[in-house]
Design a protein around this motif. Structure first.
Motif, PDB file in Angstrom:
ATOM      1  N   GLN A 139       0.864  -1.176   0.000  1.00  0.00           N
ATOM      2  CA  GLN A 139       0.000   0.000   0.000  1.00  0.00           C
ATOM      3  C   GLN A 139       0.908   1.235   0.000  1.00  0.00           C
ATOM      4  O   GLN A 139       1.769   1.363   0.887  1.00  0.00           O
ATOM      5  CB  GLN A 139      -0.859   0.063   1.271  1.00  0.00           C
ATOM      6  N   TYR A 140       0.741   2.128  -0.988  1.00  0.00           N
ATOM      7  CA  TYR A 140       1.407   3.429  -0.909  1.00  0.00           C
ATOM      8  C   TYR A 140       0.386   4.341  -0.243  1.00  0.00           C
ATOM      9  O   TYR A 140      -0.576   4.778  -0.879  1.00  0.00           O
ATOM     10  CB  TYR A 140       1.782   3.936  -2.295  1.00  0.00           C
ATOM     11  N   ASN A 141       0.585   4.600   1.032  1.00  0.00           N
ATOM     12  CA  ASN A 141      -0.459   5.264   1.820  1.00  0.00           C
ATOM     13  C   ASN A 141      -0.236   6.780   1.890  1.00  0.00           C
ATOM     14  O   ASN A 141       0.799   7.285   1.502  1.00  0.00           O
ATOM     15  CB  ASN A 141      -0.482   4.638   3.229  1.00  0.00           C
ATOM     16  N   LYS A 142      -1.251   7.452   2.375  1.00  0.00           N
ATOM     17  CA  LYS A 142      -1.262   8.918   2.562  1.00  0.00           C
ATOM     18  C   LYS A 142      -1.205   9.647   1.227  1.00  0.00           C
ATOM     19  O   LYS A 142      -0.551  10.688   1.106  1.00  0.00           O
ATOM     20  CB  LYS A 142      -0.117   9.353   3.487  1.00  0.00           C
ATOM     21  N   PRO A 164       1.856  -6.811  -6.396  1.00  0.00           N
ATOM     22  CA  PRO A 164       0.721  -5.907  -6.628  1.00  0.00           C
ATOM     23  C   PRO A 164       0.802  -4.728  -5.653  1.00  0.00           C
ATOM     24  O   PRO A 164       1.118  -4.918  -4.479  1.00  0.00           O
ATOM     25  CB  PRO A 164      -0.498  -6.778  -6.300  1.00  0.00           C
ATOM     26  N   ASP A 165       0.559  -3.523  -6.156  1.00  0.00           N
ATOM     27  CA  ASP A 165       0.645  -2.361  -5.265  1.00  0.00           C
ATOM     28  C   ASP A 165      -0.575  -1.465  -5.434  1.00  0.00           C
ATOM     29  O   ASP A 165      -1.205  -1.451  -6.493  1.00  0.00           O
ATOM     30  CB  ASP A 165       1.958  -1.585  -5.465  1.00  0.00           C
ATOM     31  N   PHE A 166      -0.890  -0.738  -4.373  1.00  0.00           N
ATOM     32  CA  PHE A 166      -2.142   0.018  -4.314  1.00  0.00           C
ATOM     33  C   PHE A 166      -1.902   1.394  -3.714  1.00  0.00           C
ATOM     34  O   PHE A 166      -1.189   1.520  -2.716  1.00  0.00           O
ATOM     35  CB  PHE A 166      -3.172  -0.731  -3.450  1.00  0.00           C
ATOM     36  N   GLU A 167      -2.512   2.406  -4.320  1.00  0.00           N
ATOM     37  CA  GLU A 167      -2.502   3.737  -3.716  1.00  0.00           C
ATOM     38  C   GLU A 167      -3.622   3.767  -2.685  1.00  0.00           C
ATOM     39  O   GLU A 167      -4.758   3.412  -3.001  1.00  0.00           O
ATOM     40  CB  GLU A 167      -2.758   4.805  -4.779  1.00  0.00           C
ATOM     41  N   SER A 171      -6.797   6.798   6.082  1.00  0.00           N
ATOM     42  CA  SER A 171      -7.663   7.579   6.972  1.00  0.00           C
ATOM     43  C   SER A 171      -9.058   7.753   6.387  1.00  0.00           C
ATOM     44  O   SER A 171     -10.002   8.016   7.119  1.00  0.00           O
ATOM     45  CB  SER A 171      -7.024   8.936   7.258  1.00  0.00           C
ATOM     46  N   ARG A 172      -9.210   7.586   5.068  1.00  0.00           N
ATOM     47  CA  ARG A 172     -10.551   7.646   4.463  1.00  0.00           C
ATOM     48  C   ARG A 172     -10.984   6.267   3.964  1.00  0.00           C
ATOM     49  O   ARG A 172     -11.990   6.151   3.276  1.00  0.00           O
ATOM     50  CB  ARG A 172     -10.547   8.635   3.280  1.00  0.00           C
ATOM     51  N   GLY A 173     -10.198   5.258   4.235  1.00  0.00           N
ATOM     52  CA  GLY A 173     -10.554   3.895   3.836  1.00  0.00           C
ATOM     53  C   GLY A 173     -10.313   3.596   2.359  1.00  0.00           C
ATOM     54  O   GLY A 173     -10.635   2.505   1.888  1.00  0.00           O
ATOM     55  N   GLU A 174      -9.694   4.522   1.646  1.00  0.00           N
ATOM     56  CA  GLU A 174      -9.571   4.346   0.193  1.00  0.00           C
ATOM     57  C   GLU A 174      -8.470   3.359  -0.189  1.00  0.00           C
ATOM     58  O   GLU A 174      -7.331   3.497   0.269  1.00  0.00           O
ATOM     59  CB  GLU A 174      -9.300   5.700  -0.485  1.00  0.00           C
ATOM     60  N   GLY A 175      -8.813   2.411  -1.030  1.00  0.00           N
ATOM     61  CA  GLY A 175      -7.835   1.455  -1.553  1.00  0.00           C
ATOM     62  C   GLY A 175      -7.564   0.261  -0.641  1.00  0.00           C
ATOM     63  O   GLY A 175      -6.921  -0.699  -1.052  1.00  0.00           O
ATOM     64  N   LEU A 176      -8.058   0.307   0.573  1.00  0.00           N
ATOM     65  CA  LEU A 176      -7.703  -0.734   1.550  1.00  0.00           C
ATOM     66  C   LEU A 176      -8.297  -2.089   1.193  1.00  0.00           C
ATOM     67  O   LEU A 176      -7.638  -3.126   1.311  1.00  0.00           O
ATOM     68  CB  LEU A 176      -8.181  -0.334   2.950  1.00  0.00           C
ATOM     69  N   ALA A 218     -16.987  -4.984  -4.051  1.00  0.00           N
ATOM     70  CA  ALA A 218     -17.845  -3.829  -4.257  1.00  0.00           C
ATOM     71  C   ALA A 218     -17.131  -2.545  -3.847  1.00  0.00           C
ATOM     72  O   ALA A 218     -17.278  -1.507  -4.471  1.00  0.00           O
ATOM     73  CB  ALA A 218     -19.122  -3.986  -3.442  1.00  0.00           C
ATOM     74  N   ALA A 219     -16.355  -2.647  -2.787  1.00  0.00           N
ATOM     75  CA  ALA A 219     -15.741  -1.435  -2.263  1.00  0.00           C
ATOM     76  C   ALA A 219     -14.365  -1.168  -2.859  1.00  0.00           C
ATOM     77  O   ALA A 219     -13.763  -0.148  -2.597  1.00  0.00           O
ATOM     78  CB  ALA A 219     -15.634  -1.537  -0.748  1.00  0.00           C
ATOM     79  N   ALA A 220     -13.882  -2.120  -3.649  1.00  0.00           N
ATOM     80  CA  ALA A 220     -12.530  -1.958  -4.188  1.00  0.00           C
ATOM     81  C   ALA A 220     -12.553  -0.952  -5.327  1.00  0.00           C
ATOM     82  O   ALA A 220     -12.972  -1.261  -6.421  1.00  0.00           O
ATOM     83  CB  ALA A 220     -12.005  -3.306  -4.675  1.00  0.00           C
ATOM     84  N   GLU A 221     -12.127   0.257  -5.033  1.00  0.00           N
ATOM     85  CA  GLU A 221     -12.240   1.304  -6.038  1.00  0.00           C
ATOM     86  C   GLU A 221     -11.077   1.304  -7.012  1.00  0.00           C
ATOM     87  O   GLU A 221     -11.207   1.723  -8.137  1.00  0.00           O
ATOM     88  CB  GLU A 221     -12.390   2.678  -5.373  1.00  0.00           C
TER      89      GLU A 221
END
Ligand SMILES: Nc1nc2c(ncn2[C@@H]2O[C@H](COP(=O)(O)OP(=O)(O)OP(=O)(O)O)[C@@H](O)[C@H]2O)c(=O)[nH]1
Ligand SMILES: [Mg+2]
Length: 359
Positions: A139-142, A164-167, A171-176, A218-221
């Motif tokens: 996870q590339y966070n923040k 596999p990597d994810f932005e 803190s907003r739950g995005e990408g998790l 469903a939540a995986a944006e």
């Protein structure tokens, strides 16, 4: 450590969130907890924190119902990121089936990310695990902060293995959930490769029948990243991971020191030795599940028409109530299984083997 419990028809896997201090590991678990339906999650436990900082670990159990009756249980852990808690990190990492590395995207902490990634690799290596062949994602966070490093730069510095990597914006739950879904997929695939004769739980995920998986989908944006050439985990031999730091006596489970029921069954005591090994390590949950699984396999091997495991157990001469109790113990979360319960599970496995010998 992943386990397959044929009796309770469930698979359990441990996923560890690793990364430098303040990168967002605890926040990731908090937001995952908040976004998964209450029926699919247990309590989020944060053991010992000082302000925001994790001193021991956070733990979040998740459960997913599978279409064909197989349940997948995930145990998510975080490590403390601060450099001086390495002993705790090793403890938490022990028995992990997969890792989510949470990097902080800010340029000022690139060195901490690199140091933490190197620390992950060396701690895994101490456990006899080679990171390229071990399920992991990044996870590339923040990503919400201004002036963070471009993803291409983070990838070049941190993701040399092409995982596999994810932005993410934890803190907003995005990408998790996208990251969690991918690590779960990899862990299950890896488990499948190591236990090829087991029922494949992947069906639940691809078929969309899993509650957790469908919520995750469903939540995986974020779109799934293109294949980036990670060595296929399937290439790992189907053997338990050796711990090279373990004392000689434990490394070879057939040569346990002291009393061992496994010696009653020369050449056939491997599963029993594994249960005894877990007990000696005080891993009571895995011991009970392993014992239940071994009993289920013994029962499955009986050449009788009776299909139901409980009926087979009775035919074998096992006490029906004891057999049911074993199932209940094995279905408990690891932390809830006590030493007497794990010993009871061992007793039942020994009893089943003794009875089978007389047939
Ligand atoms: N802006 C921003 N802040 C974040 C994000 N994720 C986490 N934070 C904040 O960063 C701080 C540290 O987050 P934690 O989740 O506690 O970090 P940690 O990795 O668990 O840290 P340790 O327990 O010390 O290893 C908190 O104040 C979070 O609110 C993010 O995506 N964006
Ligand atoms: Mg933390």
């Amino acid at each position: 450590m992943s386990t397959v419990n044929a009796l309770a028809r469930e698979i359990s896997a441990k996923i560890v969130y690793y990364g430098p201090g303040l990168s967002g590991k605890t926040t990731s678990l908090q937001q995952i907890h908040a976004s998964v339906r209450p029926e699919s999650r247990g309590q989020l436990v944060s053991l010992s924190t000082e302000g925001d900082r994790t001193l021991f670990f956070d733990f979040l159990p998740l459960k997913s119902e599978q279409v064909r009756g197989l349940t997948l249980r995930l145990q998510l852990y975080t490590v403390p990121g601060q450099v001086f808690y390495d002993a705790t990190r090793k403890l938490v990492l022990n028995g992990a089936d997969g890792v989510v590395f949470v990097a902080d995207s800010q340029a000022s902490v690139l060195d901490s990310n690199l140091e933490s990634f190197a620390n992950l690799e060396s701690n895994l290596a101490e456990m006899g695990i080679d990171l390229p062949a071990f399920p992991h994602v990044l996870q590339y966070n923040k990503r919400d902060l201004p002036g963070v490093l471009p993803v291409a730069e983070l990838r070049r510095q941190l993701n040399l293995l092409g995982a596999p990597d994810f932005e993410t914006v934890a803190s907003r739950g995005e990408g998790l959930l996208a990251a969690l879904k991918e690590i779960t997929r990899r862990v299950v695939k890896d488990l499948d490769a190591r236990h090829p004769h087991r029922a494949a739980p992947r069906q639940g995920f691809s078929g969309g029948g899993s509650e957790l998986a469908s919520r995750i989908s469903a939540a995986a944006e974020a779109p799934e990243p293109a294949a980036q050439g990670v060595a296929a985990p399937a290439g790992r031999p189907p053997a338990p991971r050796a711990d090279p730091s373990a004392p000689e006596a434990y490394r070879d489970r057939g040569q346990l020191l002291g009393l061992s029921f496994a010696r009653m069954f020369p050449g056939r005591g491997a599963a029993l030795a594994d249960v005894e090994h877990d007990l000696r390590e005080r891993s009571y949950g895995p011991a009970a599940r392993r014992a239940a699984e071994a009993v289920a396999e013994l029962l499955a091997g009986l050449r009788v028409d009776e299909a139901a495991p409980a009926a087979r157990a009775t035919l074998l001469g096992l006490d029906g109530r004891e057999f049911l109790r074993l199932g209940r113990i094995a279905a408990k979360p690891d932390a809830a299984v006590t030493e007497p319960e794990a010993l009871f599970a061992l007793h039942l496995l020994v009893a089943a083997m003794v009875k089978l010998e007389r047939i």
